[in-house]
Design a protein around this motif. Structure first.
Motif, PDB file in Angstrom:
ATOM      1  N   VAL A   4       0.918  -1.059   0.073  1.00  0.00           N
ATOM      2  CA  VAL A   4       0.067  -0.066  -0.057  1.00  0.00           C
ATOM      3  C   VAL A   4       0.873   1.214  -0.109  1.00  0.00           C
ATOM      4  O   VAL A   4       0.440   2.236  -0.704  1.00  0.00           O
ATOM      5  N   ASN A  41      -9.220  -5.993   7.275  1.00  0.00           N
ATOM      6  CA  ASN A  41      -8.350  -5.840   6.327  1.00  0.00           C
ATOM      7  C   ASN A  41      -8.511  -4.277   5.399  1.00  0.00           C
ATOM      8  O   ASN A  41      -7.546  -3.718   5.400  1.00  0.00           O
ATOM      9  N   THR A  45      -5.845  -1.224   5.700  1.00  0.00           N
ATOM     10  CA  THR A  45      -5.435  -0.807   4.427  1.00  0.00           C
ATOM     11  C   THR A  45      -5.867   0.714   4.263  1.00  0.00           C
ATOM     12  O   THR A  45      -4.823   1.710   4.093  1.00  0.00           O
TER      13      THR A  45
END
Length: 92
Positions: A4, A41, A45
């Motif tokens: 990311v 998640n 993220t």
């Protein structure tokens, strides 16, 4: 989390520092996570991406020299955090 940050920050040292920052933010804000609003998640993220983007913006505004605040962060809860904590206590 590295995948990311990698497209946002090119410098490997900056990436490592942001990963450490994200780890600390997760530790501090784990009680804010609400499973009914989304997955773990997705939350992780989003937190990672926003941390990297905010850092990239700071770098671009200050020409690479990040200004450090001389005031230590306040140990008090923000109004939003206090309200969330109160709502959780009421729900329990």
């Amino acid at each position: 989390m590295r995948y990311v940050i990698a497209p946002i920050l090119r410098d490997p040292q900056e990436r490592e520092e942001r990963l450490s920052e994200v780890t600390m933010r997760v530790w501090e804000k784990i009680d804010v996570f609400q499973e009914e609003r989304g997955s773990w998640n997705g939350w992780l993220t989003s937190l990672t991406r926003h941390t990297a983007l905010n850092h990239a913006r700071r770098i671009s505004r200050h020409g690479g020299a990040e200004a450090l605040s001389e005031d230590p962060p306040s140990p008090e809860l923000t109004p939003e955090e206090a309200l969330l904590r109160q709502e959780r206590q009421t729900a329990l």
